[in-house]
Design a protein around this motif. Structure first.
Motif, PDB file in Angstrom:
ATOM      1  N   TYR A  75      -5.361   1.907 -14.408  1.00 21.37           N
ATOM      2  CA  TYR A  75      -4.510   2.585 -13.174  1.00 21.37           C
ATOM      3  C   TYR A  75      -4.509   1.356 -12.095  1.00 21.37           C
ATOM      4  CZ  TYR A  75      -3.090   5.404  -9.429  1.00 21.37           C
ATOM      5  OH  TYR A  75      -2.438   5.896  -8.568  1.00 21.37           O
ATOM      6  N   TYR A  76      -3.331   0.987 -11.611  1.00 19.63           N
ATOM      7  CA  TYR A  76      -3.042   0.309 -10.653  1.00 19.63           C
ATOM      8  C   TYR A  76      -2.187   0.692  -9.570  1.00 19.63           C
ATOM      9  CZ  TYR A  76      -4.050  -3.489 -14.101  1.00 19.63           C
ATOM     10  OH  TYR A  76      -4.604  -4.281 -14.963  1.00 19.63           O
ATOM     11  N   PRO A  77      -3.044   1.176  -8.342  1.00 21.19           N
ATOM     12  CA  PRO A  77      -2.568   2.114  -7.460  1.00 21.19           C
ATOM     13  C   PRO A  77      -1.279   1.476  -6.646  1.00 21.19           C
ATOM     14  CG  PRO A  77      -4.724   1.624  -7.014  1.00 21.19           C
ATOM     15  CD  PRO A  77      -4.362   0.760  -7.983  1.00 21.19           C
ATOM     16  N   SER A  78      -1.146   0.361  -6.607  1.00 22.64           N
ATOM     17  CA  SER A  78       0.067  -0.113  -6.047  1.00 22.64           C
ATOM     18  C   SER A  78       1.415   0.184  -6.566  1.00 22.64           C
ATOM     19  CB  SER A  78       0.076  -1.753  -5.511  1.00 22.64           C
ATOM     20  OG  SER A  78       0.230  -2.536  -6.586  1.00 22.64           O
ATOM     21  N   HIS A  79       1.497   0.132  -7.913  1.00 20.75           N
ATOM     22  CA  HIS A  79       2.629   0.321  -8.996  1.00 20.75           C
ATOM     23  C   HIS A  79       3.492   1.361  -8.490  1.00 20.75           C
ATOM     24  CE1 HIS A  79       0.806  -2.532 -12.299  1.00 20.75           C
ATOM     25  NE2 HIS A  79       0.874  -3.141 -11.003  1.00 20.75           N
ATOM     26  N   GLU A  80       2.774   2.287  -7.902  1.00 20.51           N
ATOM     27  CA  GLU A  80       3.806   3.716  -7.420  1.00 20.51           C
ATOM     28  C   GLU A  80       3.545   3.871  -6.141  1.00 20.51           C
ATOM     29  OE1 GLU A  80       5.432   8.103  -8.979  1.00 20.51           O
ATOM     30  OE2 GLU A  80       3.194   7.739  -8.378  1.00 20.51           O
ATOM     31  N   ALA A  81       2.187   3.701  -5.696  1.00 21.58           N
ATOM     32  CA  ALA A  81       1.739   4.133  -4.222  1.00 21.58           C
ATOM     33  C   ALA A  81       2.262   5.375  -3.934  1.00 21.58           C
ATOM     34  CB  ALA A  81       1.917   2.722  -3.457  1.00 21.58           C
ATOM     35  N   ILE A  82       3.088   5.416  -2.914  1.00 20.74           N
ATOM     36  CA  ILE A  82       3.475   6.668  -2.476  1.00 20.74           C
ATOM     37  C   ILE A  82       5.101   6.743  -2.570  1.00 20.74           C
ATOM     38  CG2 ILE A  82       1.741   7.448  -1.030  1.00 20.74           C
ATOM     39  CD1 ILE A  82       3.676   6.831   1.503  1.00 20.74           C
ATOM     40  N   PHE A  87       7.597   4.581  -1.205  1.00 25.03           N
ATOM     41  CA  PHE A  87       8.300   4.640   0.030  1.00 25.03           C
ATOM     42  C   PHE A  87       9.492   3.938  -0.397  1.00 25.03           C
ATOM     43  CE2 PHE A  87       9.205   1.911   3.757  1.00 25.03           C
ATOM     44  CZ  PHE A  87       9.449   2.889   4.683  1.00 25.03           C
ATOM     45  N   TYR A  88       9.473   3.058  -1.421  1.00 25.22           N
ATOM     46  CA  TYR A  88      10.772   2.292  -1.719  1.00 25.22           C
ATOM     47  C   TYR A  88      11.869   3.407  -2.057  1.00 25.22           C
ATOM     48  CZ  TYR A  88      13.471  -1.401  -4.125  1.00 25.22           C
ATOM     49  OH  TYR A  88      14.316  -2.344  -4.200  1.00 25.22           O
ATOM     50  N   HIS A  89      11.551   4.720  -2.381  1.00 32.86           N
ATOM     51  CA  HIS A  89      12.618   5.627  -2.886  1.00 32.86           C
ATOM     52  C   HIS A  89      12.530   6.806  -1.802  1.00 32.86           C
ATOM     53  CE1 HIS A  89      12.108   3.553  -6.901  1.00 32.86           C
ATOM     54  NE2 HIS A  89      13.626   3.587  -6.538  1.00 32.86           N
ATOM     55  N   HIS A  90      11.718   6.635  -0.814  1.00 35.57           N
ATOM     56  CA  HIS A  90      11.468   7.758   0.218  1.00 35.57           C
ATOM     57  C   HIS A  90      11.623   7.395   1.538  1.00 35.57           C
ATOM     58  CE1 HIS A  90       9.659   9.847  -3.563  1.00 35.57           C
ATOM     59  NE2 HIS A  90       9.734  10.825  -2.803  1.00 35.57           N
ATOM     60  N   TYR A  91      11.918   6.037   1.843  1.00 35.53           N
ATOM     61  CA  TYR A  91      11.604   5.562   3.105  1.00 35.53           C
ATOM     62  C   TYR A  91      12.676   6.341   4.113  1.00 35.53           C
ATOM     63  CZ  TYR A  91      16.268   3.125   2.578  1.00 35.53           C
ATOM     64  OH  TYR A  91      17.695   2.867   2.378  1.00 35.53           O
ATOM     65  N   LYS A  92      13.992   6.788   3.782  1.00 35.59           N
ATOM     66  CA  LYS A  92      14.814   7.686   4.678  1.00 35.59           C
ATOM     67  C   LYS A  92      13.951   8.730   5.296  1.00 35.59           C
ATOM     68  CE  LYS A  92      19.171   6.181   3.400  1.00 35.59           C
ATOM     69  NZ  LYS A  92      20.477   6.001   2.600  1.00 35.59           N
ATOM     70  N   GLU A  93      13.428   9.449   4.136  1.00 35.32           N
ATOM     71  CA  GLU A  93      12.612  10.848   4.560  1.00 35.32           C
ATOM     72  C   GLU A  93      11.567  10.508   5.546  1.00 35.32           C
ATOM     73  OE1 GLU A  93      11.015  12.322   0.702  1.00 35.32           O
ATOM     74  OE2 GLU A  93       9.891  13.631   1.903  1.00 35.32           O
ATOM     75  N   GLN A 144       0.848  -1.309   0.022  1.00 28.89           N
ATOM     76  CA  GLN A 144      -0.024  -0.018   0.039  1.00 28.89           C
ATOM     77  C   GLN A 144       0.957   1.202  -0.117  1.00 28.89           C
ATOM     78  OE1 GLN A 144      -2.782  -2.418   2.990  1.00 28.89           O
ATOM     79  NE2 GLN A 144      -3.839  -0.304   2.330  1.00 28.89           N
ATOM     80  N   LEU A 145       1.884   1.162   0.151  1.00 28.81           N
ATOM     81  CA  LEU A 145       2.871   2.371   0.059  1.00 28.81           C
ATOM     82  C   LEU A 145       4.076   2.310  -0.627  1.00 28.81           C
ATOM     83  CD1 LEU A 145       4.728   3.105   3.672  1.00 28.81           C
ATOM     84  CD2 LEU A 145       4.486   0.845   2.742  1.00 28.81           C
ATOM     85  N   GLU A 146       4.957   1.088  -0.943  1.00 30.43           N
ATOM     86  CA  GLU A 146       6.348   0.877  -1.540  1.00 30.43           C
ATOM     87  C   GLU A 146       6.255   1.543  -2.734  1.00 30.43           C
ATOM     88  OE1 GLU A 146       7.946  -2.909  -0.649  1.00 30.43           O
ATOM     89  OE2 GLU A 146       8.088  -2.501   1.411  1.00 30.43           O
ATOM     90  N   GLY A 147       5.104   0.964  -3.740  1.00 23.27           N
ATOM     91  CA  GLY A 147       5.322   1.185  -5.183  1.00 23.27           C
ATOM     92  C   GLY A 147       6.620   0.449  -5.674  1.00 23.27           C
TER      93      GLY A 147
END
Ligand code: BG6
Length: 479
Positions: free
Chosen positions: A56-63, A65-71, A18-21
């Motif tokens: 549109y598949y929402p999980s594909h990018e989601a938010i 998190f995969y690239h924003h996890y540090k922030e 639901q968040l990683e993308g």
């Protein structure tokens, strides 16, 4: 109000899909949610047999998190989180579930995430399976309908246990395992939970298949719990129940009995097995009534007996009513429909808000099992308005405040409560509707239902409020 224990685990909860993308990045395979389209309160999500162009598949990018996890973890740390509940997406580790060797890049990602948490003294709480089965296992085996899944799940768990043994102490086996007791169709995405073809191919619901799949999940869970106890004594393993508290609609004894049956089936059946290590006394009658025959292999009952969990966890959002009046008004809810309670108000998505129900529920669970409990999901899905870089989400603060007060009352009553991780601590994709518009977070994410948005993060009013709650160990709930 009672004091929460010293070291109470305040934090927040999310699920990988639901968040990683990054759904097909660094060797990840497609999981069932990757095949789920966007939807809304009125328009159900679809699970497609293959990826449709232009859909549109929402999980594909989601938010992302995969690239924003540090922030994002830095923001959780700023709120003072002691714990962060997330899940491992099985398909990052074994893209189809059947490889001999795990995917190193997937393993590295979660190692980085857990290390980032520890940098801030945040304890990861990890769900091994949160609606994220490899889609290949749905196609080949019809998901948990097949006993084959047990060994594949064990293989995956053994790998992540070994890899993260020094980084993760708290583990949950299956998210909301009891949703497998619900007929398919009430929640289309049930396919994401037990991995059945049914919701895709529109096969009629079959309780036999669902309860057999649950048996496989119980055995799988018990096996990995026993394995962890034997090899990693520092681990704590928990179950996870989607607790749909229900009340009899009236004091008519028929309604009382109907509600008792509903509570047993929905809320107690799975945890009775996972906590007590055996099927409850009412299971046989329930199976007979519904024409279910559980196929067990020799030794299954011993496996269940051995692999009991160390703590009990639940999601709690709402309550509902059960009664026999065919004209009673119904209401929507998390996974299941029920009858309307005239004493309660509901969210915009029709989930009836009932903080006192949490107090009652925690008492009931603790009376029954006497195990430490953690509330690992709770929260208000609402439409937020971003204004001048923030959201004035008093409605969310009110909801959470009332639920924390009631948790405190349960503690006062003697319940051993370990922690609290409200759902979607950062805005993410809704599981039931696929929307971004249904927001739960303390952190707003600039992302919308058509897939647009800058992905920028903003602190809501509730962010500052929750920070104060954590700093005061739950004693300061004021605005
Ligand atoms: C729980 C699930 O049922 O509720 C989560 O464990 C889910 O995955 C949460 O997101 C809230 O539900 P929804 O449908 O509002 O996202």
């Amino acid at each position: 109000m009672a004091e929460f224990r010293k070291g109470f685990l305040w934090g927040g909860a999310v699920a990988a899909n639901q968040l990683e993308g990054a759904w097909n990045v660094d060797g990840k395979g497609p999981s069932v949610p990757d095949m789920c389209t966007g939807g809304s309160f009125k328009e159900p999500r679809r699970i497609t047999l293959s990826i449709e162009q232009k859909t549109y598949y929402p999980s594909h990018e989601a938010i992302d998190f995969y690239h924003h996890y540090k922030e994002d973890i830095a923001l959780f740390a700023e709120m003072g989180f002691k714990v962060f509940r997330t899940s491992i997406n099985w398909t990052r580790i074994f893209p189809t579930g059947e490889e001999d060797e795990p995917n190193e890049k997937g393993l590295q990602f979660y190692e980085d995430v857990f290390k980032e948490c520890h940098k801030y003294n945040i304890e990861p709480l990890v769900t091994l399976s949160h609606y994220e089965m490899p889609y290949a296992l749905v196609e080949k085996y019809n998901g948990w309908a097949s006993r084959e899944l047990i060994g594949l799940f064990e293989k995956y768990c053994h790998v992540v246990f070994e890899r993260y043994k020094d980084l993760v102490k708290y583990w949950l086996t299956f998210n909301e395992i009891n949703t497998g007791t619900l007929p398919m169709g009430t929640f289309l995405s049930l396919g994401t939970i037990q991995g059945f073809h049914g919701p895709v191919t529109r096969l009629p619901d079959d309780p036999q298949v669902r309860f057999q799949a649950l048996h496989h999940q119980f055995v799988a869970s018990a096996k990995v719990v026993s394995y962890a106890h034997a090899n990693y004594p520092q681990f704590q393993l928990g179950n996870m129940i989607c607790f749909i508290t229900s009340y009899p609609l009236t004091c008519n004894p028929s309604d009382i009995l109907a509600n008792q049956a509903a509570m047993r089936r929905m809320n107690w059946y799975c945890s009775d097995v996972m906590v007590r290590g055996e099927y409850p006394s009412y299971a046989k009658a329930l199976w007979e009534k519904e024409g279910i025959k559980i196929n067990m292999e020799p030794g299954d009952l011993d496996i269940l007996k051995e692999g009991t969990v160390d703590f009990y966890t639940l999601s709690y959002y709402m309550s509902t009513c059960v009664g026999l009046d065919p004209h009673a008004e119904s209401t929507a809810g998390n996974m299941s429909m029920g009858l309307k309670n005239p004493y309660l108000k509901a969210s915009d998505w029709g989930w009836q808000i009932d903080p006192q129900g949490l107090h009652w529920t925690l008492n009931e669970i603790y009376d029954r099992y006497g195990l430490p409990i953690m509330v690992v999901e709770n929260g208000l899905g609402a439409r937020d308005r971003l204004e001048d870089g923030t959201v004035h989400d008093t409605y969310r603060i009110d909801y959470l405040r009332q639920h924390i007060i009631e948790m405190g009352k349960a503690v006062e009553d003697g319940v051993d409560l370990l922690g609290y991780t409200p759902w979607g601590c950062i805005d993410l994709v809704s599981a039931s509707t696929g929307e971004m518009a249904k927001r739960y977070g303390f952190i707003y994410v600039d992302k919308y239902d058509d897939g647009t948005g800058t992905l920028q993060r903003f602190r809501k009013d509730s962010f500052y409020w929750y920070k104060k709650v954590i700093a005061s160990n739950g004693s300061d709930l004021s605005d």
